[in-house]
Design a protein around this motif. Structure first.
Motif, PDB file in Angstrom:
ATOM      1  N   MET A  24     -36.748 -25.119 -66.112  1.00  3.25           N
ATOM      2  CA  MET A  24     -37.463 -25.265 -64.841  1.00  3.25           C
ATOM      3  C   MET A  24     -36.701 -24.602 -63.702  1.00  3.25           C
ATOM      4  N   ARG A  25     -35.389 -24.752 -63.681  1.00  7.00           N
ATOM      5  CA  ARG A  25     -34.581 -24.120 -62.625  1.00  7.00           C
ATOM      6  C   ARG A  25     -34.656 -22.593 -62.720  1.00  7.00           C
ATOM      7  N   LEU A  26     -34.522 -22.067 -63.946  1.00  7.52           N
ATOM      8  CA  LEU A  26     -34.615 -20.621 -64.135  1.00  7.52           C
ATOM      9  C   LEU A  26     -36.001 -20.112 -63.747  1.00  7.52           C
ATOM     10  N   ALA A  27     -37.024 -20.856 -64.109  1.00  6.74           N
ATOM     11  CA  ALA A  27     -38.394 -20.466 -63.762  1.00  6.74           C
ATOM     12  C   ALA A  27     -38.567 -20.429 -62.246  1.00  6.74           C
ATOM     13  N   ASN A  28     -38.058 -21.430 -61.564  1.00 10.24           N
ATOM     14  CA  ASN A  28     -38.175 -21.452 -60.101  1.00 10.24           C
ATOM     15  C   ASN A  28     -37.437 -20.273 -59.470  1.00 10.24           C
ATOM     16  N   ALA A  41     -40.051 -14.129 -70.662  1.00  6.57           N
ATOM     17  CA  ALA A  41     -38.960 -14.328 -71.618  1.00  6.57           C
ATOM     18  C   ALA A  41     -38.679 -15.824 -71.834  1.00  6.57           C
ATOM     19  N   LEU A  42     -38.947 -16.620 -70.818  1.00  6.14           N
ATOM     20  CA  LEU A  42     -38.778 -18.072 -70.940  1.00  6.14           C
ATOM     21  C   LEU A  42     -39.915 -18.708 -71.739  1.00  6.14           C
ATOM     22  N   GLY A  43     -40.935 -17.913 -72.040  1.00  6.41           N
ATOM     23  CA  GLY A  43     -42.026 -18.399 -72.871  1.00  6.41           C
ATOM     24  C   GLY A  43     -43.286 -18.797 -72.125  1.00  6.41           C
ATOM     25  N   GLY A  57     -44.116 -23.509 -58.103  1.00  4.44           N
ATOM     26  CA  GLY A  57     -43.056 -23.725 -59.089  1.00  4.44           C
ATOM     27  C   GLY A  57     -42.962 -25.173 -59.522  1.00  4.44           C
ATOM     28  N   PHE A  58     -41.882 -25.464 -60.221  1.00  3.50           N
ATOM     29  CA  PHE A  58     -41.648 -26.840 -60.667  1.00  3.50           C
ATOM     30  C   PHE A  58     -41.101 -27.648 -59.494  1.00  3.50           C
ATOM     31  N   ARG A  59     -41.617 -28.833 -59.333  1.00  3.29           N
ATOM     32  CA  ARG A  59     -41.179 -29.692 -58.228  1.00  3.29           C
ATOM     33  C   ARG A  59     -39.765 -30.194 -58.478  1.00  3.29           C
ATOM     34  N   SER A  62     -39.518 -33.440 -60.305  1.00  4.37           N
ATOM     35  CA  SER A  62     -39.607 -33.430 -61.770  1.00  4.37           C
ATOM     36  C   SER A  62     -38.229 -33.219 -62.388  1.00  4.37           C
ATOM     37  N   ILE A  63     -37.481 -32.295 -61.811  1.00  2.18           N
ATOM     38  CA  ILE A  63     -36.125 -32.038 -62.288  1.00  2.18           C
ATOM     39  C   ILE A  63     -35.250 -33.263 -62.052  1.00  2.18           C
ATOM     40  N   ALA A  64     -35.408 -33.891 -60.898  1.00  2.00           N
ATOM     41  CA  ALA A  64     -34.626 -35.092 -60.578  1.00  2.00           C
ATOM     42  C   ALA A  64     -34.963 -36.242 -61.525  1.00  2.00           C
TER      43      ALA A  64
END
Length: 82
Positions: A24-28, A41-43, A57-59, A62-64
């Motif tokens: 998620m961090r890389l995607a953001n 590449a991340l799929g 992006g990812f909130r 969600s990561i927290a």
């Protein structure tokens, strides 16, 4: 389920959540730099990339939440490893 198996399950859960957070961090980061190649590449499919862009992006919540779950599992895991 034996204790060893239970401990292994906890470790798998923790590893999957850590991988999800990293993804998620890389995607953001890729979204911020408009890098579809990294997202691919991340799929992520093109449809998912469009959805991520639309949603911003990812909130971070969600990561927290994943991080809180990881911490909780890491606390519980040693108790089940014995």
């Amino acid at each position: 389920m034996t204790d060893v198996t239970a401990g292994s399950v906890w470790q798998v859960d923790i590893a999957q959540l850590k991988l999800a957070n990293a993804t998620m961090r890389l995607a953001n980061q890729a979204l911020a730099s408009d890098d579809d190649a990294v997202l691919s590449a991340l799929g992520f499919s093109l449809a998912h990339i469009r959805e991520l862009r639309r949603k911003g992006g990812f909130r971070s919540s969600s990561i927290a939440q994943n991080t809180r779950t990881i911490n909780s599992l890491q606390i519980k895991e040693p108790a089940h490893a014995h």
